[in-house]
Design a protein around this motif. Structure first.
Motif, short mmCIF file in Angstrom:
data_model
loop_
_atom_site.label_atom_id
_atom_site.label_comp_id
_atom_site.label_asym_id
_atom_site.label_seq_id
_atom_site.Cartn_x
_atom_site.Cartn_y
_atom_site.Cartn_z
N PHE A 1 0.83 -1.20 0.00
CA PHE A 1 0.00 0.00 0.00
C PHE A 1 0.87 1.25 0.00
CE2 PHE A 1 -3.57 -2.47 2.32
CZ PHE A 1 -3.93 -3.05 1.12
N THR A 2 1.94 1.22 0.79
CA THR A 2 2.87 2.35 0.80
C THR A 2 3.50 2.54 -0.58
OG1 THR A 2 3.35 1.78 3.09
CG2 THR A 2 4.82 3.35 2.01
N LEU A 3 3.75 1.44 -1.25
CA LEU A 3 4.34 1.50 -2.58
C LEU A 3 3.43 2.25 -3.56
CD1 LEU A 3 6.78 0.34 -4.23
CD2 LEU A 3 5.27 -1.55 -4.84
N LEU A 4 2.13 2.10 -3.41
CA LEU A 4 1.18 2.73 -4.34
C LEU A 4 1.12 4.24 -4.18
CD1 LEU A 4 -1.79 0.20 -4.21
CD2 LEU A 4 -0.14 0.51 -6.05
N ASP B 1 -6.41 -6.88 -6.76
CA ASP B 1 -7.05 -6.90 -5.44
C ASP B 1 -6.35 -5.97 -4.46
OD1 ASP B 1 -8.84 -8.71 -6.41
OD2 ASP B 1 -7.78 -10.47 -5.64
N GLY B 2 -5.03 -5.87 -4.57
CA GLY B 2 -4.31 -4.99 -3.66
C GLY B 2 -4.67 -3.53 -3.86
N VAL B 3 -4.78 -3.10 -5.12
CA VAL B 3 -5.16 -1.71 -5.39
C VAL B 3 -6.59 -1.46 -4.93
CG1 VAL B 3 -5.40 0.04 -7.20
CG2 VAL B 3 -3.57 -1.65 -7.36
N GLN B 4 -7.48 -2.42 -5.21
CA GLN B 4 -8.87 -2.25 -4.79
C GLN B 4 -9.00 -2.28 -3.27
OE1 GLN B 4 -11.55 -1.49 -6.80
NE2 GLN B 4 -9.83 -1.18 -8.21
N SER B 5 -8.16 -3.06 -2.61
CA SER B 5 -8.18 -3.07 -1.14
C SER B 5 -7.79 -1.71 -0.58
CB SER B 5 -7.25 -4.15 -0.63
OG SER B 5 -7.21 -4.15 0.79
N LEU B 6 -6.77 -1.10 -1.19
CA LEU B 6 -6.39 0.24 -0.77
C LEU B 6 -7.50 1.24 -1.04
CD1 LEU B 6 -4.31 2.36 0.17
CD2 LEU B 6 -3.45 2.41 -2.18
N TYR C 1 -13.16 -2.34 -16.01
CA TYR C 1 -13.45 -0.95 -16.31
C TYR C 1 -14.04 -0.23 -15.09
CZ TYR C 1 -12.83 -2.21 -21.21
OH TYR C 1 -12.32 -2.64 -22.41
N TRP C 2 -14.92 -0.92 -14.39
CA TRP C 2 -15.55 -0.29 -13.23
C TRP C 2 -14.53 -0.02 -12.13
CZ3 TRP C 2 -16.12 -2.98 -8.45
CH2 TRP C 2 -16.74 -2.22 -7.45
N LYS C 3 -13.66 -0.99 -11.87
CA LYS C 3 -12.64 -0.77 -10.84
C LYS C 3 -11.71 0.37 -11.22
CE LYS C 3 -12.57 -5.53 -9.14
NZ LYS C 3 -11.80 -6.80 -9.05
N PHE C 4 -11.47 0.51 -12.51
CA PHE C 4 -10.60 1.61 -12.96
C PHE C 4 -11.29 2.96 -12.75
CE2 PHE C 4 -9.25 4.38 -16.52
CZ PHE C 4 -7.92 4.54 -16.16
N GLN C 5 -12.56 3.07 -13.12
CA GLN C 5 -13.27 4.34 -12.97
C GLN C 5 -13.61 4.65 -11.52
OE1 GLN C 5 -16.65 4.42 -15.57
NE2 GLN C 5 -15.40 4.54 -17.43
N ARG C 6 -13.63 3.63 -10.71
CA ARG C 6 -13.93 3.82 -9.28
C ARG C 6 -12.89 4.71 -8.61
NH1 ARG C 6 -12.74 -0.26 -4.92
NH2 ARG C 6 -14.05 0.27 -3.14
#
Length: 1257
Positions: free
Chosen positions: A682-685, A713-718, A1100-1105
């Motif tokens: 998460f810190t990396l992002l 999943d890691g990006v969405q978790s953040l 696409y939805w996760k990207f626009q989220r």
């Protein structure tokens, strides 16, 4: 480079004819102008070989001069005229591939011919030139010589990108080379960069059917018929080009002088793109058989230090030279008795030996003394000659033979200070033979210095040889010492013209040069054409890092800060005009920055390779560079932006494929990081990168449109943790709604909040209280996700100017402000979470739409003074607060410093455009409703504006997990609707106009025409068909008239009865097409779109989220109209109290010192683990196993061939021993029979070599 053949159309032929119209003005031919009688022809022929009748009156007129001339010489007895044979050549009965040809005088400058071939004929500069001498005529070529040419020479030439020079005729060795080139070109890939160029240099007077090539204006193409008779010397159709050397003679071979000049000129040119290689083009002459007259040719070339490869066993001169050089190499050489000046000369014994071999190999030659002198001269330069026994050795190793032959010659010419292996390394780099370099040069026996590898490294970089770059970096080349800013500029100066990068750099270069020197007027809109002219006039050397920075700024946009500004001293300048002025001043000075080391060499080389779309090179630099996830996303961003500017479809596709490859790498490496440590990932992002302009992985991924990366999943978790703030993600929505309307419930246990981690527990690595193991929620406190974390940073920043957080693992604990009371902290944790702000905005937006609809339907009063009503004034204020929020988002968010950039970023979002349209319509509607004359129009505009505001709900519900993907699918289907409407409009207009004209012969009313041509056919689709009006058999009670005057006044015209049958038929056809064909087509298009998008709609939805989360993370917690209170609070804090805002940076974390190094080291380890796993998978694949098996089989075959070689040598040794034994026996017998002297003892007897063998047998 350019294809020399296939499929040239008329446009290309016309262009070639225009481009080569200058050739006759420069290139000349030779014509015999003096008839020198040949004594053997009784005056019928000239010594030039031409008949008397073929000579002009000028050649025959001077009888006195011809009488005293005994020998015809081309330079004296021929004259130059403009060439009349040039252009393109097509062989009749063969493929459509064309070859270039040119008739030229024997004394034409070699530089002119080389420029013609590389510039106008489009041949790429060679990495090797092999000139085959000998083998002409009708003599049959031996089978093993054919194999050497096919499997050895042409194959090696194809791997090195070579030119092969022969006579180019369908005879002898020339025909074998042509067939071998043809076969290898057929088997090789069409996109092979190292294409072999077979160049024929033949005497013009010897070419059969040469009159078919003559055309003073050039032939494009010339039809050439090949004569299959054995006595004709026809051109070979497998050659790419022919240089037909003319000395004015006929049936004579006099092209060797020009060929030697061309070889010598090419040997002084540099290899690589634009001559950027580290060595001159290697030229090797290869002797196959040959007559005794070729001995002079060999001698003259050796005196210019031209290396030779002699094919021993091929017959003729080749066998003679191999015999002389191998068997006489041990003969002593001393000063001859006739030379007393100290010069070394061959001994008399050596001359006798050479004379014996001349008589042996050339018994019919009369002038043996000249041949002996030539042979002795060649013997003095024997270090430049390599003997190759092709009959005994395998042709597969011929490339190694070529390399060693050239290296041996180069060592002979090299200076004492040079490393003995430098030339071999440079040749290996030039030929891109990393296998030879690994086995011969980098096997651990040689200690390479940095100075030895520097030039070769530049050659490998410029000419795209990534395997050598990897090899050099693994064997002693320090990239930190190598890459300075000046060398980086030189790499950008080597960019091939015609590419997108070249045009972009030149555009900014012309802009800077025009600004620095405004005297010469430069039209910046001339784009790349004018820039190219400037570059060819010498301005390519003006390219600097400033142009590179401007190109990167264009491609990267607002994602990051400009590159290389710190090196140029421009880091404090934000205005483009000021930066341009400052850069022009810096670059006019000493440019001291060019000697400095590049701070991030691997990342800089990665950008350089990505900008040139070099797949393998950029992948290697990505492996070596740090910040692998961000680096891959940046490469993806650059390539996708460049693909939008690329015009060629193939290059555009390769850019998109490489961009997708880097996105996959970013996704896979982050997966490895996420599996290793969620908190650090998460810190990396959100880590701010010092090299990539202060951007983060999230920002770069959004700019690169990296949907696959955001779906991780890691990006969405953040994203979820940021969205829920300090609340647990398992909180039900109804609890939020209940706490929203009853705020005091947030102090109860209705809504679960995450507990703050104890710092000591975190240091010890203990799990949190939220559950066993490392739950995602428990790691929230390790990064800056919520408002409370940002407030801690803000408090720390007020004390020190560096944003830090005390909750990052490994960072020293900083002082935090005193802990707030529970009432205040819990209140802030609930109301400042993005999900609460979103929920409040949704609720208040529904209330806003309810108020708007109430005003339009119930309380929309007339213009002043009767109206507007109180509710309408409330609506005005509500919209005003919405406008204030849009104004804040536009001008007070983000890191962009200029007003233009802020507006551009705001306009890029589609929903911001929707908001802008809604606000503009509302303002226009409100203004118009205030006046009596425009009251109704204003109300109509507000009704339409209500629809726009309502459609805004689609964006609000895009955050929903089930509704979000469906909204994506609906958006994709809207494109299908437009295609459907196009087909529908075609049929609708065709039917509507025809139907109206058939039903009513005259109807001038535009309103009725519009309704019946467009509106009524559209209603037919939905079943609303007025049968009484369409069918005259039905009773129609509409009053009508046939009076034209009444019809013009607006009365209804009567129907036309005669053509009603056609109206019914058209109605049937129209309904069939629209209701059955087009509607089902639309359904099929929707089904295809749904099935195609359904699999990726979640991505696409996760990207626009992300955009929606960023929007509500930065938005005040209060929703309109109460948001005005938050705006007043922000105005007081930011403008009056001057308190800086950290929240505008959207969860950006800046790490320095040990924390940054620790995170980067951890990321590098994860990348190396990922690459190791990928290598294991690749090695275990079937293709890799087959490749390894092939290598092993090749090694076994090589050992077997070496064993055969040893067997041949042992047999030769046995034969020699047998001969020596017989000779000694004969000597013993002779001496025993003689009586001259008596031996003191009898001759020795033969002993058994293995006496024990007889006993054991």
């Amino acid at each position: 480079m350019r294809d020399t053949g296939e499929g040239r159309g008329e446009n290309k032929i016309g262009k070639s004819e225009k481009d080569q119209s200058w050739i006759p003005k420069i290139i000349k031919k030779r014509v015999c102008t003096t008839f020198v009688e040949d004594s053997l022809s009784n005056g019928a022929r000239c010594q030039c070989g031409g008949a008397r009748d073929d000579h002009g009156s000028v050649a025959l007129g001077d009888y006195f001069s011809t009488a005293i001339v005994n020998h015809w010489v081309s330079a004296q007895h021929s004259s130059e005229y403009p060439t009349d044979a040039f252009g393109e050549l097509q062989f009749a009965g063969t493929s459509k591939r064309h070859s270039y040809y040119l008739r030229l005088s024997w004394d034409t400058q070699a530089s002119m011919v080389y420029t013609l071939m590389t510039t106008h004929w489009g041949f790429s500069a060679p990495n090797l030139v092999v000139s085959i001498v000998g083998g002409e005529g009708r003599t049959k070529v031996k089978t093993w010589v054919r194999e050497v040419l096919r499997q050895g020479l042409v194959k090696a030439s194809q791997s090195t990108g070579a030119w092969i020079l022969t006579a180019g005729l369908r005879e002898g060795v020339g025909r074998c080379v042509g067939e071998a080139v043809r076969d290898h070109a057929t088997a090789a890939s069409s996109v092979s960069l190292n294409k072999v160029v077979a160049l024929g240099i033949a005497p013009w007077g010897l070419v059969h059917n040469r009159e078919q090539l003559v055309n003073p204006q050039g032939s494009f193409p010339a039809k050439y018929h090949v004569d299959t008779s054995p006595d004709s010397c026809c051109l070979d159709n497998n050659y790419q080009a022919f240089l037909l050397v003319d000395d004015g003679s006929v049936e004579r071979r006099q092209e060797t002088g020009f060929r030697a000049k061309l070889e010598d000129y090419i040997s002084h040119q540099r290899t690589g793109i634009w001559g950027s290689g580290s060595i001159d083009i290697p030229v090797l002459c290869m002797l196959i058989s040959g007559e005794a007259s070729k001995l002079e040719r060999v001698d003259l070339s050796l005196k210019t230090s031209m290396p030779w490869l002699v094919l021993a066993g091929s017959g003729g001169l080749a066998d003679f030279l191999s015999d002389v050089l191998e068997n006489l190499s041990s003969a002593p050489t001393a000063q001859s008795s006739s030379e007393g000046d100290g010069e070394a000369g061959p001994s008399v014994d050596l001359k006798d030996r050479v004379a014996e071999r001349v008589k042996k190999h050339f018994p019919s030659e009369t002038e043996t003394d000249k041949l002996v002198e030539r042979a002795l001269s060649i013997y003095q330069n024997r270090d430049l000659i390599t003997i190759y026994h092709g009959e005994l050795e395998s042709p597969n190793e011929f490339d190694t033979v070529l390399l060693k032959a050239l290296v041996g010659a180069s060592k002979h010419r090299a200076s004492v200070d040079d490393s003995p292996y430098n030339e071999e390394l440079k040749l290996a780099v030039t030929w891109n033979r990393v296998d030879i370099a690994k086995s011969e040069l980098f096997n651990g026996d040689i200690q390479w210095r940095y100075e030895d590898l520097e030039d070769s490294m530049t050659d490998a970089l410029v000419n795209d040889k990534p395997q050598f770059v990897r090899l050099f970096t693994e064997n002693g080349l320090n990239i930190v010492d190598y890459l300075t800013y000046g060398r980086l500029e030189n790499l950008y100066r080597s960019v091939a013209d015609g590419t997108v990068l070249y045009h972009l750099i030149q555009r900014h270069l012309v802009e800077r040069l025009g600004y620095a020197a405004p005297a010469p007027t430069l039209n910046l809109q001339d784009s790349t054409k004018g820039a190219a002219e400037n570059v060819h006039s010498g301005r390519v050397t003006d390219i600097s890092l400033f142009e590179v920075a401007r190109v990167l700024e264009l491609l990267m946009g607002d994602v990051c800060q400009p590159f290389y500004y710190e090196a140029l001293g421009l880091e404090q300048i934000s205005s483009k005009r000021r930066a341009l002025r400052r850069a022009s001043k810096v670059l006019r000075g000493d440019c001291l920055y060019r000697d400095k080391r590049c701070l991030y060499p691997w990342a800089s080389l990665f950008i350089w390779s990505v900008l040139q779309n070099r797949s393998e090179m950029s992948t290697f630099f990505w492996e070596m560079a740090g910040e692998s996830v961000l680096c891959a996303l940046s490469g993806c961003k650059i390539l996708r932006e460049m693909s939008k500017l690329e015009a060629e479809a193939e290059t555009k596709l390769s850019m998109k494929e490489l961009a997708q490859r880097f996105e996959n790498l970013a996704h896979d490496v982050f997966s490895s990081c996420y599996r290793s440590d969620e908190s650090r990932s998460f810190t990396l992002l959100i880590r701010k990168s010092p090299f990539w302009g202060g951007s983060t992985c999230l920002q770069m991924g959004m700019g690169a449109d990296a949907r696959l990366f955001f779906s991780h999943d890691g990006v969405q978790s953040l994203m979820s943790q940021i969205w829920w703030g300090d609340m647990k993600r398992s909180t039900e929505v109804w609890k939020l709604l209940l706490a929203f309307f009853c705020p005091f419930l947030c102090y109860t246990n209705l809504i679960p909040f995450r507990k703050q981690n104890d710092p000591h527990q975190e240091d010890e690595g203990k799990p949190s209280d939220d559950g066993p193991g490392r739950d995602n929620d428990s790691l929230y406190g390790a990064t800056v996700f919520s408002f409370s974390d940002i407030k801690h940073i803000e408090a720390d920043t007020q004390g020190s100017h560096t944003p830090r957080t005390a909750t990052i693992k490994g960072l020293p604990q900083t002082h935090r402000p005193p802990k707030r009371p529970f009432i205040v902290s819990r209140w802030r944790q609930f109301w400042f979470a993005p999900v609460t702000a979103f929920l409040g905005n949704v609720i208040m937006y529904f209330l806003f739409l309810l108020l708007f609809s109430y005003v339009l339907l119930v309380d929309f009063l007339p213009p002043p003074p009767a109206g507007p009503a109180i509710t309408e004034y409330v609506l005005y204020f509500w919209v005003f607060t919405i406008v204030c929020e849009e104004f804040r988002e536009t001008f007070f968010l983000g890191t962009m410093k200029t007003l233009r950039k802020k507006i551009r970023v705001y306009i890029q979002d589609v929903w911001n455009k929707c908001d802008l349209v809604a606000i503009v319509l509302f303002i226009v509607g409100v203004i118009l409703r205030m006046f009596d004359w425009s009251y109704e129009l204003g109300r109509d505009i507000l009704c339409v504006d209500y629809m726009v505001f309502t459609l805004r709900l689609i964006h609000i519900f895009a955050i929903h997990k089930q509704m979000g993907p469906k909204i994506i699918i609906v958006g994709k289907m809207m494109k299908d609707i437009f295609f459907f409407l196009f087909f529908l409009m075609v049929w609708l207009m065709a039917y509507g106009v025809a139907n109206q004209a058939l039903l009513y012969s005259y109807d001038p009313s535009l309103e009725r025409i519009f309704r019946r041509v467009f509106y009524r056919p559209y209603l037919h689709i939905f079943g609303q068909i007025p049968v009484e009006e369409m069918d005259v058999g039905k009773v129609w009670d509409m009053p009508c008239t046939h009076n034209v005057t009444l019809i013009k006044m607006g009365e209804e015209p009567c129907r036309t009865m005669s053509s009603n049958w056609l109206v019914v038929i058209l109605l049937i056809v129209y309904l069939l097409v629209t209701n059955i064909l087009l509607i089902n087509l639309l359904i099929a298009m929707f089904s295809h779109t749904f099935s195609e998008v359904q699999g990726n709609s979640d991505i696409y939805w996760k990207f626009q989220r992300y955009n929606l989360i960023v929007q509500y993370h930065s938005r005040p917690s209060l929703a309109p109209p109460f948001i005005i209170l938050s705006h007043i609070n922000l105005f007081i804090k930011r403008v009056i109290r001057k308190v800086p805002s950290i929240k505008i940076y959207h969860f950006v974390l800046q790490l320095k010192g040990k924390a940054a190094n620790r995170l980067m080291t951890w990321e590098t380890i994860q990348k190396e683990d990922f690459l190791t796993a990928q290598n294991k998978i690749q090695k275990s694949s079937d293709s890799e196993r087959l490749k390894q098996m092939s290598v092993k089989v090749d090694g076994v075959l090589k050992h077997m061939s070496e064993g055969r070689d040893f067997d041949h040598r042992l047999r030769a040794l046995e034969n020699e021993m047998e001969y020596c034994s017989s000779a000694l026996s004969w000597i013993v017998d002779t001496l025993a029979q003689g009586s001259t002297f008596k031996p003191p003892r009898p001759p020795p007897t033969i002993r058994e070599a293995f006496p024990s063998s007889s006993h054991t047998a």
